[in-house]
Design an enzyme around this catalytic site. Structure first.
Site, PDB file in Angstrom:
ATOM      1  N   SER A  63       0.798  -1.233   0.000  1.00  0.00           N
ATOM      2  CA  SER A  63       0.000   0.000   0.000  1.00  0.00           C
ATOM      3  C   SER A  63       0.826   1.277   0.000  1.00  0.00           C
ATOM      4  O   SER A  63       0.250   2.378  -0.026  1.00  0.00           O
ATOM      5  CB  SER A  63      -0.942   0.013   1.206  1.00  0.00           C
ATOM      6  OG  SER A  63      -2.011  -0.882   0.998  1.00  0.00           O
ATOM      7  N   LYS A  66      -0.059   3.788  -2.609  1.00  0.00           N
ATOM      8  CA  LYS A  66      -1.084   4.825  -2.449  1.00  0.00           C
ATOM      9  C   LYS A  66      -0.485   6.223  -2.303  1.00  0.00           C
ATOM     10  O   LYS A  66      -1.212   7.219  -2.437  1.00  0.00           O
ATOM     11  CB  LYS A  66      -1.968   4.493  -1.257  1.00  0.00           C
ATOM     12  CG  LYS A  66      -2.792   3.218  -1.440  1.00  0.00           C
ATOM     13  CD  LYS A  66      -3.654   2.930  -0.221  1.00  0.00           C
ATOM     14  CE  LYS A  66      -4.598   1.763  -0.463  1.00  0.00           C
ATOM     15  NZ  LYS A  66      -3.983   0.446  -0.225  1.00  0.00           N
ATOM     16  N   SER A 118      -6.238   2.979   4.576  1.00  0.00           N
ATOM     17  CA  SER A 118      -5.649   2.313   3.412  1.00  0.00           C
ATOM     18  C   SER A 118      -6.689   1.547   2.597  1.00  0.00           C
ATOM     19  O   SER A 118      -6.486   0.391   2.223  1.00  0.00           O
ATOM     20  CB  SER A 118      -4.532   1.366   3.864  1.00  0.00           C
ATOM     21  OG  SER A 118      -3.658   1.071   2.812  1.00  0.00           O
ATOM     22  N   LYS A 226       2.790   6.699   5.240  1.00  0.00           N
ATOM     23  CA  LYS A 226       1.928   5.609   4.782  1.00  0.00           C
ATOM     24  C   LYS A 226       2.479   4.256   5.189  1.00  0.00           C
ATOM     25  O   LYS A 226       3.689   4.038   5.182  1.00  0.00           O
ATOM     26  CB  LYS A 226       1.788   5.659   3.254  1.00  0.00           C
ATOM     27  CG  LYS A 226       0.733   4.711   2.705  1.00  0.00           C
ATOM     28  CD  LYS A 226      -0.660   5.165   3.031  1.00  0.00           C
ATOM     29  CE  LYS A 226      -1.699   4.090   2.771  1.00  0.00           C
ATOM     30  NZ  LYS A 226      -1.681   2.983   3.745  1.00  0.00           N
TER      31      LYS A 226
END
Length: 425
Positions: A63, A66, A118, A226
């Site tokens: 992720s 992202k 997420s 993140k």
């Protein structure tokens, strides 16, 4: 005597081993102790790498993908635009906020859903909203990678679910994060610990979004960024923190101790480096001559401040060299790159900054008139030639009639201009 020699020899060996252990311990404590498969610590201001291990190794980013998705969303703007959730977006599995087909949310609400808990479904909905389709958005992601000059990243989806062709590196992710943190909206989103967005089908219930990034509560000055996890990627986190004027970005990929890795790197950075501004915009700026412009020169200035994280020792050897283009030709647009400023520590190149035009320079009017006049003369000459050739061509086609006409003209002239020689008797 032999016993004494043996004793002294053993004493020397023991002393050497002790000193080695002391030096080794000192070196270990001076550098971060990390367990990630690939790690990096980067200075936000300059992009300078302060520490790394395997930072160019291609790995699944999970992720952390992202971050690029979020960057493209904030760059495209209009975050209040409403998005109708498609059946496809609502069907994306694993980490989700349970979006429902035909539900309506804003891009900003979906951005929070993508970056805090997420949510994969939110990423797909954003991709469709920004680019029209997920495939078109993925093309945008990879074009943006190329624009940043990154060589070891390829995206095949906007959320990071595993795919063999979906990969990045610690270095590339740090550079993408550096670009994203330049945008204040992105920074605000990823530093948010908790927010709430609507749940259309549940009148008495909202979606509570909690940021999964534990660095925000565990590290002083943390500002994001993140988290990521898949079975293939392991635990991955990109973290960033600010103390004073220094902002550092830390990345750890596939690590059993991901937050310890980040803390170790960030501590190392803040304990050993400080951010310095090299000169100022006026000192670094200059003027260069412009050919054929309405003004004889144009002011050239750095695109950004010359800031870099350095140690106290390195600060003594920090220098820069400015290179301007020579003999630039009008027209010039504000922002055109007309040189570079190269930053060095001793002989080591640290950073290159574009030097850009501070104003528009149009072509000088007299030059324009000369060009127009020359064009007109050239055009007139061409038309004269064309007309002459046309006359000759027509004449060739009608040469018989021309011959008869010329004969008649000659006879007329002879009759009227030659004296009459008839004699009278």
């Amino acid at each position: 005597m032999k016993k004494l020699a043996r004793f002294l020899c053993c004493l020397m060996i023991a002393t050497s081993l002790l000193l080695f252990d002391i030096n080794f311990a000192y070196a270990s404590s001076d550098f971060p102790n990390t367990n990630g498969k690939a790690v990096i610590l980067m200075d936000f201001s300059s992009g300078r790498v302060l520490y790394e291990r395997n930072s160019n190794q291609q790995l699944p980013p999970a992720s952390l993908t992202k971050i690029m998705t979020g960057l493209l969303v904030v760059e495209n703007g209009n975050l209040d635009q409403k998005v109708i959730i498609s059946e496809y977006a609502a069907s994306i599995p694993e980490s989700t906020v349970y979006l429902e087909p035909n539900e309506i949310l804003t891009r900003m609400e979906l951005l929070y859903a993508a970056m805090l808990p997420s949510a994969n479904d939110a990423c797909t909905a954003l991709a469709e909203s920004i680019a029209g389709s997920e495939a078109a958005f993925i093309n945008k992601m990879n074009r943006r990678v190329q624009q940043l000059g990154l060589k070891n990243t390829n995206f095949v989806n906007p959320h990071g679910l595993h795919d063999q062709e979906h990969y990045s590196t610690a270095y590339d992710l740090a550079m993408i994060t550096r670009e994203a943190l330049k945008n204040p909206v992105f920074t605000e989103v990823v530093s948010t610990k908790r927010t709430v967005i609507p749940w259309e089908s549940r009148e008495d219930e909202d979606r509570i979004l909690l940021n999964q990034n534990r660095l925000l509560s565990r590290y002083e000055g943390a500002i994001g960024v993140k988290t990521g996890y898949t079975k293939q990627a392991g635990n991955c986190v990109v973290g960033a923190a600010q103390r004073g004027s220094t902002i550092l970005i830390a990345v750890s990929m596939n690590s059993p101790t991901v937050y310890d890795d980040l803390q170790q790197m960030l501590d190392y950075g803040f304990n050993n480096y400080k951010t310095l501004t090299v000169g100022n915009a006026e000192e670094i700026s200059g003027e260069i001559k412009v050919k054929g412009g309405e003004f004889p020169t144009v002011k050239v200035e750095p695109k950004e401040e010359l800031k870099v994280a350095v140690t106290d020792e390195e600060a003594l050897y920090l220098t820069y060299i400015v290179n301007f283009e020579s003999g630039v030709q009008a027209p010039i647009k504000k922002g055109d790159v007309l040189g570079t400023c190269e930053l060095y520590i001793k002989d080591n190149h640290i950073k290159s900054i574009d030097m850009i035009a501070s104003q528009n320079i149009d072509i000088k009017q007299s030059v324009i008139k000369t060009i127009v006049s020359s064009s007109q003369e050239s055009l007139s000459s061409k038309w004269s030639t064309i007309l002459g050739l046309a006359v000759l061509f027509i004449g060739y086609l009608n040469r018989k009639k021309l011959e008869d006409g010329l004969k008649r003209v000659l006879l007329y002239l002879l009759r009227n201009h030659i004296p009459n020689q008839t004699k009278k008797f």
